[in-house]
Design a protein around this motif. Structure first.
Motif, PDB file in Angstrom:
ATOM      1  N   SER A   6       1.169  -1.215   0.144  1.00  0.00           N
ATOM      2  CA  SER A   6       0.243  -0.128   0.020  1.00  0.00           C
ATOM      3  C   SER A   6       1.033   1.225  -0.110  1.00  0.00           C
ATOM      4  CB  SER A   6      -0.631  -0.225   1.558  1.00  0.00           C
ATOM      5  OG  SER A   6      -1.592   1.321   1.296  1.00  0.00           O
ATOM      6  N   LEU A   7       0.228   2.321  -0.675  1.00  0.00           N
ATOM      7  CA  LEU A   7       1.246   3.358  -0.905  1.00  0.00           C
ATOM      8  C   LEU A   7       0.672   4.244   1.045  1.00  0.00           C
ATOM      9  CD1 LEU A   7       0.658   4.083  -4.639  1.00  0.00           C
ATOM     10  CD2 LEU A   7       2.918   3.410  -3.041  1.00  0.00           C
ATOM     11  N   ILE A   8      -0.813   3.525   0.965  1.00  0.00           N
ATOM     12  CA  ILE A   8      -0.573   4.620   2.354  1.00  0.00           C
ATOM     13  C   ILE A   8      -0.553   4.302   3.750  1.00  0.00           C
ATOM     14  CG2 ILE A   8      -2.920   5.348   3.513  1.00  0.00           C
ATOM     15  CD1 ILE A   8      -4.580   4.579   0.371  1.00  0.00           C
ATOM     16  N   GLU A   9       0.169   4.749   4.575  1.00  0.00           N
ATOM     17  CA  GLU A   9       0.291   4.595   5.646  1.00  0.00           C
ATOM     18  C   GLU A   9      -0.467   4.244   6.729  1.00  0.00           C
ATOM     19  OE1 GLU A   9       3.677   5.287   7.836  1.00  0.00           O
ATOM     20  OE2 GLU A   9       5.010   6.033   5.703  1.00  0.00           O
ATOM     21  N   TYR A  10      -1.232   3.418   7.222  1.00  0.00           N
ATOM     22  CA  TYR A  10      -2.178   3.831   7.858  1.00  0.00           C
ATOM     23  C   TYR A  10      -1.429   3.284  10.052  1.00  0.00           C
ATOM     24  CZ  TYR A  10      -4.621   2.014   4.169  1.00  0.00           C
ATOM     25  OH  TYR A  10      -4.641   1.646   3.083  1.00  0.00           O
ATOM     26  N   PRO A  11      -2.003   4.414  10.581  1.00  0.00           N
ATOM     27  CA  PRO A  11      -3.516   5.340  10.469  1.00  0.00           C
ATOM     28  C   PRO A  11      -3.132   6.331   9.427  1.00  0.00           C
ATOM     29  CG  PRO A  11      -3.032   5.131  12.868  1.00  0.00           C
ATOM     30  CD  PRO A  11      -2.110   4.355  11.830  1.00  0.00           C
ATOM     31  N   CYS A  12      -4.425   6.347   8.851  1.00  0.00           N
ATOM     32  CA  CYS A  12      -3.976   8.425   8.187  1.00  0.00           C
ATOM     33  C   CYS A  12      -5.461   9.068   7.842  1.00  0.00           C
ATOM     34  CB  CYS A  12      -4.077   7.909   7.231  1.00  0.00           C
ATOM     35  SG  CYS A  12      -4.015   7.452   5.900  1.00  0.00           S
ATOM     36  N   ASP A  13      -5.318  10.273   7.778  1.00  0.00           N
ATOM     37  CA  ASP A  13      -7.267  10.605   7.630  1.00  0.00           C
ATOM     38  C   ASP A  13      -7.178  10.794   6.566  1.00  0.00           C
ATOM     39  OD1 ASP A  13      -7.237  11.804  10.189  1.00  0.00           O
ATOM     40  OD2 ASP A  13      -6.406  13.468  10.487  1.00  0.00           O
ATOM     41  N   THR A  55     -29.545  19.482  -8.284  1.00  0.00           N
ATOM     42  CA  THR A  55     -29.575  18.196  -8.866  1.00  0.00           C
ATOM     43  C   THR A  55     -29.152  17.310  -7.577  1.00  0.00           C
ATOM     44  OG1 THR A  55     -30.156  19.061 -10.344  1.00  0.00           O
ATOM     45  CG2 THR A  55     -30.134  16.268 -10.480  1.00  0.00           C
ATOM     46  N   TYR A  56     -27.603  17.031  -7.649  1.00  0.00           N
ATOM     47  CA  TYR A  56     -27.119  16.491  -7.133  1.00  0.00           C
ATOM     48  C   TYR A  56     -26.309  17.122  -5.741  1.00  0.00           C
ATOM     49  CZ  TYR A  56     -27.302  13.319 -11.302  1.00  0.00           C
ATOM     50  OH  TYR A  56     -27.666  12.939 -12.049  1.00  0.00           O
ATOM     51  N   LEU A  57     -25.824  16.184  -4.517  1.00  0.00           N
ATOM     52  CA  LEU A  57     -25.159  16.683  -3.741  1.00  0.00           C
ATOM     53  C   LEU A  57     -24.021  15.376  -3.978  1.00  0.00           C
ATOM     54  CD1 LEU A  57     -27.979  16.089  -0.774  1.00  0.00           C
ATOM     55  CD2 LEU A  57     -27.337  17.692  -1.260  1.00  0.00           C
ATOM     56  N   SER A  58     -22.667  16.438  -3.263  1.00  0.00           N
ATOM     57  CA  SER A  58     -21.346  15.629  -3.120  1.00  0.00           C
ATOM     58  C   SER A  58     -21.218  15.830  -1.740  1.00  0.00           C
ATOM     59  CB  SER A  58     -20.330  16.693  -3.543  1.00  0.00           C
ATOM     60  OG  SER A  58     -19.025  16.397  -3.425  1.00  0.00           O
ATOM     61  N   ILE A  59     -20.711  14.951  -1.310  1.00  0.00           N
ATOM     62  CA  ILE A  59     -20.809  15.013   0.398  1.00  0.00           C
ATOM     63  C   ILE A  59     -19.120  14.283   0.679  1.00  0.00           C
ATOM     64  CG2 ILE A  59     -20.957  13.317   2.975  1.00  0.00           C
ATOM     65  CD1 ILE A  59     -24.249  13.000   1.547  1.00  0.00           C
ATOM     66  N   THR A  60     -18.180  15.178   1.521  1.00  0.00           N
ATOM     67  CA  THR A  60     -17.078  14.723   1.897  1.00  0.00           C
ATOM     68  C   THR A  60     -16.880  14.090   3.294  1.00  0.00           C
ATOM     69  OG1 THR A  60     -15.803  16.109   0.479  1.00  0.00           O
ATOM     70  CG2 THR A  60     -14.520  15.544   1.972  1.00  0.00           C
ATOM     71  N   CYS A  61     -16.741  13.102   3.712  1.00  0.00           N
ATOM     72  CA  CYS A  61     -16.026  12.310   4.495  1.00  0.00           C
ATOM     73  C   CYS A  61     -14.850  12.161   4.846  1.00  0.00           C
ATOM     74  CB  CYS A  61     -17.097  11.693   5.706  1.00  0.00           C
ATOM     75  SG  CYS A  61     -18.533  11.826   5.079  1.00  0.00           S
ATOM     76  N   THR A  62     -13.868  13.263   6.315  1.00  0.00           N
ATOM     77  CA  THR A  62     -12.325  12.801   6.151  1.00  0.00           C
ATOM     78  C   THR A  62     -11.934  11.665   7.363  1.00  0.00           C
ATOM     79  OG1 THR A  62     -11.782  14.190   5.577  1.00  0.00           O
ATOM     80  CG2 THR A  62      -9.991  13.165   6.490  1.00  0.00           C
ATOM     81  N   ILE A  63     -11.696  10.673   7.069  1.00  0.00           N
ATOM     82  CA  ILE A  63     -12.130   9.391   7.701  1.00  0.00           C
ATOM     83  C   ILE A  63     -10.873   9.354   8.594  1.00  0.00           C
ATOM     84  CG2 ILE A  63     -14.309   8.691   7.755  1.00  0.00           C
ATOM     85  CD1 ILE A  63     -12.655   6.168   6.817  1.00  0.00           C
ATOM     86  N   ARG A  64     -10.877   8.628  10.230  1.00  0.00           N
ATOM     87  CA  ARG A  64      -8.985   7.664  10.253  1.00  0.00           C
ATOM     88  C   ARG A  64      -9.355   6.106   9.545  1.00  0.00           C
ATOM     89  NH1 ARG A  64      -4.580  10.357  11.668  1.00  0.00           N
ATOM     90  NH2 ARG A  64      -3.161   9.361  12.512  1.00  0.00           N
ATOM     91  N   ALA A  65      -8.966   6.373   8.807  1.00  0.00           N
ATOM     92  CA  ALA A  65      -8.501   5.067   7.849  1.00  0.00           C
ATOM     93  C   ALA A  65      -7.466   4.186   8.770  1.00  0.00           C
ATOM     94  CB  ALA A  65      -8.156   4.903   6.658  1.00  0.00           C
ATOM     95  N   THR A  66      -7.920   2.705   8.999  1.00  0.00           N
ATOM     96  CA  THR A  66      -6.798   2.115   9.872  1.00  0.00           C
ATOM     97  C   THR A  66      -6.223   1.149   9.505  1.00  0.00           C
ATOM     98  OG1 THR A  66      -9.374   0.455  10.366  1.00  0.00           O
ATOM     99  CG2 THR A  66      -8.139   2.873  12.072  1.00  0.00           C
ATOM    100  N   SER A  67      -7.102   0.419   8.086  1.00  0.00           N
ATOM    101  CA  SER A  67      -6.465  -0.214   7.282  1.00  0.00           C
ATOM    102  C   SER A  67      -7.002  -0.328   5.830  1.00  0.00           C
ATOM    103  CB  SER A  67      -6.880  -1.694   7.904  1.00  0.00           C
ATOM    104  OG  SER A  67      -8.230  -1.938   7.631  1.00  0.00           O
TER     105      SER A  67
END
Length: 88
Positions: A6-13, A55-67
């Protein structure tokens, strides 16, 4: 099957953008799916924007990703919901 690097290091936002038609319960449904997979998500940090014509909605959620498996499950659950058009 080998685990992909993975190019992502967990945990991360990790920001997740959810788009769909502006329907009455869209925001609540998207939030419920996000909170199921990321129980510590603070819904006060969620941003919602309507498209130019509303007509459309865009929702952004920044989570604390663990894996990676957590993100995969969240993306799959959102993509499987009929009210969700796109997940980025």
């Amino acid at each position: 099957m080998t685990e992909q690097l993975s190019l992502i290091e967990y945990p991360c936002d990790f920001p997740i953008k959810i788009m769909g038609k502006a329907q009455q319960e869209f925001t609540q449904i998207a939030l419920a799916i996000v909170k199921y997979h990321a129980p510590d998500f603070d819904d006060a940090t969620m941003t919602v924007r309507a498209s130019k014509n509303g007509t459309y909605l865009s929702i952004t959620c920044t989570i604390r990703a663990t894996s990676r498996s957590q993100l995969d499950a969240l993306y799959q659950a959102l993509s499987d919901h009929p009210m969700v058009a796109v997940v980025l």
